[in-house]
Design an enzyme around this catalytic site. Sequence first.
Site, PDB file in Angstrom:
ATOM      1  N   ASP A 270     -19.442  27.359 -33.877  1.00  0.00           N
ATOM      2  CA  ASP A 270     -20.831  26.942 -34.112  1.00  0.00           C
ATOM      3  C   ASP A 270     -21.037  26.989 -35.626  1.00  0.00           C
ATOM      4  O   ASP A 270     -21.140  28.064 -36.216  1.00  0.00           O
ATOM      5  CB  ASP A 270     -21.783  27.898 -33.374  1.00  0.00           C
TER       6      ASP A 270
ATOM      7  N   ARG B 286     -27.531   4.972 -22.879  1.00  0.00           N
ATOM      8  CA  ARG B 286     -27.088   6.338 -22.552  1.00  0.00           C
ATOM      9  C   ARG B 286     -25.595   6.505 -22.840  1.00  0.00           C
ATOM     10  O   ARG B 286     -25.144   7.548 -23.310  1.00  0.00           O
ATOM     11  CB  ARG B 286     -27.404   6.676 -21.083  1.00  0.00           C
TER      12      ARG B 286
ATOM     13  N   TYR C 246     -25.925  33.693 -31.217  1.00  0.00           N
ATOM     14  CA  TYR C 246     -27.301  33.187 -31.118  1.00  0.00           C
ATOM     15  C   TYR C 246     -27.826  33.460 -29.704  1.00  0.00           C
ATOM     16  O   TYR C 246     -27.129  33.171 -28.729  1.00  0.00           O
ATOM     17  CB  TYR C 246     -27.299  31.683 -31.434  1.00  0.00           C
TER      18      TYR C 246
HETATM   19  N1  PLP Z   1     -26.716  27.671 -32.544  1.00  0.00           N
HETATM   20  C1  PLP Z   1     -27.366  28.342 -33.520  1.00  0.00           C
HETATM   21  C2  PLP Z   1     -26.573  29.171 -34.488  1.00  0.00           C
HETATM   22  C3  PLP Z   1     -28.754  28.264 -33.625  1.00  0.00           C
HETATM   23  O1  PLP Z   1     -29.381  28.939 -34.616  1.00  0.00           O
HETATM   24  C4  PLP Z   1     -29.470  27.487 -32.678  1.00  0.00           C
HETATM   25  C5  PLP Z   1     -30.944  27.415 -32.711  1.00  0.00           C
HETATM   26  O2  PLP Z   1     -31.601  28.173 -33.397  1.00  0.00           O
HETATM   27  C6  PLP Z   1     -28.758  26.812 -31.677  1.00  0.00           C
HETATM   28  C7  PLP Z   1     -27.377  26.931 -31.644  1.00  0.00           C
HETATM   29  C8  PLP Z   1     -29.469  25.984 -30.633  1.00  0.00           C
HETATM   30  O3  PLP Z   1     -29.838  24.736 -31.135  1.00  0.00           O
HETATM   31  P1  PLP Z   1     -31.101  23.865 -30.648  1.00  0.00           P
HETATM   32  O4  PLP Z   1     -32.320  24.695 -30.908  1.00  0.00           O
HETATM   33  O5  PLP Z   1     -30.997  22.622 -31.486  1.00  0.00           O
HETATM   34  O6  PLP Z   1     -30.921  23.603 -29.202  1.00  0.00           O
END
Ligand code: PLP
Length: 374
Positions: free
Chosen positions: A171, A47, A99
Amino acid sequence: MRIETEAIHGGERVDTDNRSVTAAIYPSTIYRHHDDSGEPAGHVYTRASNPNRESLEELLTVLEHGKKTAAFSSGMAASTTVFQALEPGMHVIIPEDVYHGTRELITGLMKRWKLESSFVDMTDPDKIAGTVQDNTRLIWIETPSNPMLHITDIKKVCELASSSNIAVCVDNTWASPALQNPLNLGADLVMHSSTKYLSGHSDILSGAVITKQENELFSNIRAIQQNSGAVPSPNDCWLLQRSIKTLPYRMRGHCGNARRVATFLNEHPKVERVYYPGLESHSGHHIARSQMSDFGGMISFQVKGSGDDALKVTSAARLIANATSLGGVESIWEQRIRSEAEDTQTPPNLIRLSVGLEHPDDLIEDIDNALKKA
Ligand code: PLP
């Protein structure tokens, strides 16, 4: 070194025992202490760290031009960790079209953490500046955004943030490090849902946070990663590292195919509007051109007609799967509103398309036939 080489050799460990060229997987959850002293000899408990995660983290650090990486068991685990690394009572600025999972995280769980938030139009730096408060600690950027493909000027927002001592996290899921390196543009952190392009085959759920500096914010992130334990398995780390070796070549294919498909959609009589930053008519085209090396493999478009018409189109394809998510070698699309929460701003007739690596002529033929159902 160029990214094609780094993607293959970054984080590589030479196996001195067996001289295997392909890396080994270490399923062991525990590692022996030094027999004489009882002190840890390196890894102790999986972990906290293990050889496969360490190797993956090194690779992601190289690809994003960072200092360190923390790998997670999903993109949402990575995002949650960034927000929990801030003190309760702090304020964060989030894109209004972020998102939907990130929006729900901020308005749900993180509200109980007493994190304050403002959702703003990130395409307008003045609006961001007007939202800064004394307790603002983080600006979250998502560019291109999901699903409207809005483009945020990363450099401009980072300049604004650094003058107020605010951290910026980007992101970078949709662009991937093959197309955009936010740390080089002034960001402090990059977050990935590596479930998408980094994995590339729709078979690994994972996430990561890469930092430009080893600072207090990142040591909080590392502590949460190790103590709360939302970590990827050694097997998933190995598989992800294997997938990343082809990332630069996959991204070239995604971008080339998406360009062809976006041009086709843009001229189609049954299509109302296309959202793709590679089109010169896109409002963020020039910013995207300056901060990305290409425009990515994601396209959103509105069909002429209702949400039902969009659904008919997504159900009618022979090749393109009607499914959520993105970034795999196979093309997928969905009537996006169905995957989002009730407060979504996404138009009902909007289809989000993840353009895969099939031949573009086959994709265009499939889309053309499906659009006849609208
Ligand atoms: N950020 C973006 C831009 C995404 O498109 C997504 C999922 O679609 C995520 C974060 C979340 O990621 P995860 O589904 O791997 O938890």
